[in-house]
Design an enzyme around this catalytic site. Structure first.
Site, mmCIF file in Angstrom:
data_model
loop_
_atom_site.group_PDB
_atom_site.id
_atom_site.type_symbol
_atom_site.label_atom_id
_atom_site.label_comp_id
_atom_site.label_asym_id
_atom_site.label_seq_id
_atom_site.Cartn_x
_atom_site.Cartn_y
_atom_site.Cartn_z
ATOM 1 C CB SER A 95 -0.871 0.026 1.252
ATOM 2 O OG SER A 95 -1.712 -1.091 1.280
ATOM 3 C CB CYS A 115 -5.776 -0.564 5.682
ATOM 4 S SG CYS A 115 -4.275 -1.111 4.860
ATOM 5 C CG ASP A 122 -5.477 -2.053 0.867
ATOM 6 O OD1 ASP A 122 -5.297 -3.176 0.367
ATOM 7 O OD2 ASP A 122 -4.644 -1.131 0.776
ATOM 8 C CD1 TRP A 160 -0.974 -8.062 4.721
ATOM 9 C CD2 TRP A 160 -1.873 -6.153 3.969
ATOM 10 N NE1 TRP A 160 -0.422 -7.025 5.425
ATOM 11 C CE2 TRP A 160 -0.949 -5.852 5.005
ATOM 12 C CE3 TRP A 160 -2.565 -5.119 3.341
ATOM 13 C CZ2 TRP A 160 -0.701 -4.539 5.407
ATOM 14 C CZ3 TRP A 160 -2.306 -3.827 3.760
ATOM 15 C CH2 TRP A 160 -1.378 -3.545 4.778
#
Ligand code: FMN
Length: 619
Positions: free
Chosen positions: A402, A571, A616, A618
């Site tokens: 990012s 995120c 966002d 992961w």
């Protein structure tokens, strides 16, 4: 155009199948190669069942031709499709899925099966495969075997081979194929060694175009990355932290590269030279030998597994993944090169779908975390030819980060914020993250350290009107994109615009240890740009996380999302955080908005479709 309908074009997969006497086509929707690899394995195995197969990229095929598949007797189309983002297809399958969605092709007579690749930590788990499997049937096609779903959060290799084990007998049943043929391994690529290769004809790490690193030409993308000088590389963690987090700035001045806050930066890494040399030693090959691997299947659109000609050293350094856990088909093919029968049996067992085999793979490969180098070290009788190994290993993938800057404040640099990955495996080895370990050594210098990068556009965006309030939840390096967002809101405020509340939830272990950009954030708080909520999990007996802070701030959250039509962003790498935040939001909406659970869930869902609720994440 009318032309392509009349004259089979280059992209006619039907023509290719017919002229090469094949009846099986395996399409893949793949971003990072797993789906493509699975497709390749299925196509290759077809030969055992007298179904000669071919792999195909839907982006390079006239997918409308699926209506004519029935003109090939006993034909089968298989789809290995990954899901991304908000349940989206991969780039190369986008057009195909749109065609299915918007069209009404008559697919009667088309025999098909679908295997999906996804990850259960995402809300839209395997949505693309589920949709395509259903839609093909709706359009009249015949499902030969049930949809398979692979979960990359658990063990997608296991899911795939388990599905495949039942898939082939079902295919045999369906087409009346009796008895499987020999399970022989066939080489896909033919080796050529170049004795007097002209240096200017040899690839040295370029992704696609020869010499693209010497004469750089925009636009820059996945096939044509930009070599960016490292301008800053600074440690963000305090001296007491046992981990390391880097703040890196790449210089993009004069590159014509553009980015926006919230975009991702892709970095092409390079493998560690010690690992590369080790492979050369075991295989007893001069790594500077220049080779070409050529596909023996002339119909294939993929002529080489990686840019050729190149040296073995270049292939192992730039093109091949030598640090992941190898998949079962690699072990199976390598087994043939063990001079010791016990070693051979062990590799074969691990590649099998028997319960003992799966358990051994799970333990010896996955849990004990062995990569190809560890396997070669721990099985001394295994001496594979290096060219075969190069054919089997997956491609080295670029890594996405990012972006942690705003182009409004930093038009000529792109910043990333990355934790250096390093851990001890159960066999006592130290595993290091390929990209972060490589980046750690890249410091500003003259001549500069160059890193191949490109920008990938994302959906992660600030509201168009700065007056709209925002809540950002970003513990750890989840803070990264929000640093860019905050910079942008700060500029808007200083330009005298009306700026809504900018609220950040940040969490880490301890404020003196891993509090990222502490001074910057505190400055933004002081000047009135930012409302900051911090949780330091290890500073008191009771663990405190950002989710706890959210639970205590229901009033503020409702004011932003319920009363002022604001946005919320999440995120981070915390596996379950996104789900926890979602649940808290539902509670907030129920309590403050006086809604039932169903209404509250629908409210959040609507925020999602309006792009007022974005994540966002992961794992
Ligand atoms: N899997 C899902 O089931 N749903 C998703 O929405 C989803 N989004 C993803 C977003 C990103 C940025 C990444 C890296 C993975 C995502 N995944 C999702 C998991 C991938 O589909 C899975 O890892 C798959 O094996 C990748 O296949 P490929 O290597 O062929 O591209």
């Amino acid at each position: 155009t009318a032309y392509t309908a009349l004259v089979p074009s280059e992209n006619s997969f039907i023509k290719k199948l017919k002229t090469s006497g094949r009846s099986l086509v395996v399409f893949y929707g793949s971003q990072t190669g797993t789906g493509e690899e699975f497709a390749g394995r299925l196509a290759k195995e077809g030969i055992r069942y007298r179904m000669k197969g071919m792999v195909a990229d839907p982006e390079e095929c006239d997918m409308e031709e699926l209506v004519n598949m029935k003109s090939i007797p006993n034909s089968l189309a298989v789809f290995c499709l990954a899901t991304y983002g908000e349940g989206d297809p991969t780039d190369n399958a986008m057009e195909f899925v749109d065609w299915l969605k918007n069209g009404d092709a008559d697919l009667n007579g088309l025999n098909y099966a679908v295997f999906g690749l996804g990850n259960k930590t995402y809300e839209h788990y395997n949505e693309v495969a589920i949709y395509v499997d259903h839609r093909l049937e709706q359009l009249g096609a015949t499902r030969v075997f049930e949809l398979g779903l692979g979960d990359d959060d658990a063990n997608i290799e296991d899911d795939f081979i388990t599905w495949k084990d039942k898939f082939w007998p079902a295919v045999c049943d369906f087409f009346g194929i009796e008895g499987a043929g020999e399970d022989v391994s066939i080489r896909q690529y033919k080796l050529t060694e170049h004795v007097d290769a002209l240096p200017e004809k040899v690839y040295t790490g370029e992704i696609a175009r020869l010499h693209s690193y010497k004469n750089q030409r925009s636009p820059y993308d996945a096939k044509n990355p930009y070599l960016a000088p490292v301008k800053v590389n600074r440690e963000l963690h305090g001296p007491t932290s046992e981990r390391s987090c880097m703040h890196i700035e790449f210089d993009i001045e004069g590159s014509t590269m553009r980015y926006e806050a919230g975009d991702h930066l892709a970095v092409y890494p390079v493998n560690n030279s010690e690992l590369v040399n080790k492979i050369g030693e075991v295989c007893q090959v001069d790594l500077d030998t220049v080779i070409t691997l050529t596909n023996t299947d002339e119909e294939s659109t993929k002529k080489h597994p990686f840019p050729c000609p190149c040296s073995y050293r270049t292939a192992l350094t730039h093109y091949l993944d030598i640090t992941s856990n190898p998949r079962t088909h690699v072990l199976k093919e390598l087994a043939e090169y063990c001079s010791d029968q016990a070693d051979k049996d062990k590799l074969k067992l691990m590649a099998s779908t028997t319960p003992e085999g799966k358990a051994l793979y799970q333990q010896w490969i996955t849990q004990e975390n062995r990569n190809i180098v560890h396997i070669l070290e721990d099985i001394p009788s295994l001496k594979p030819p290096l060219d075969h190994l190069c054919e089997l290993l997956p491609r080295l993938q670029c890594r996405y980060y990012s972006i942690s800057s705003s182009p409004k404040l930093h038009p000529t640099t792109i910043h990333i914020t990355a934790v250096v990955v390093e851990y001890k495996t159960p066999t006592g080895r130290i595993n290091r993250g390929v990209t972060t370990t490589w980046l750690k050594e890249k410091h500003p210098s003259d001549p500069p350290c160059l890193v191949p990068i490109f920008v990938r556009k994302s959906q992660f965006r600030l509201p168009t009107r700065p007056a709209t309030p925002v809540i950002m939840v970003g513990p750890g390096t989840g803070l990264a994109p929000f640093r860019g967002f905050i910079q942008e809101r700060d500029i808007a405020r200083k330009e005298g615009k009306e700026v809504g509340d900018t609220i950040l939830y940040f969490g880490c272990r301890r404020r003196h240890e891993d509090y990222l950009y502490k001074e910057e954030l505190e400055e933004f708080e002081k000047n009135g740009t930012l409302k900051l909520h911090t949780a330091f999990s290890r500073e008191q007996a009771q663990k405190e996380y950002v989710t706890h802070l959210l639970e205590n701030n229901k009033e503020e959250i409702w004011s932003v999302i319920g009363e002022k039509n604001g946005h919320i962003y999440i995120c981070g790498d915390a596996r379950n955080m996104a789900r926890d935040v979602h649940n808290i939001l539902v509670k907030v909406v129920m309590e403050r908005g006086k809604m039932t659970e169903m209404e509250a869930t629908a409210f959040i869902k609507k925020m999602d479709t309006q792009k007022r609720y974005s994540s966002d994440v992961w794992s």
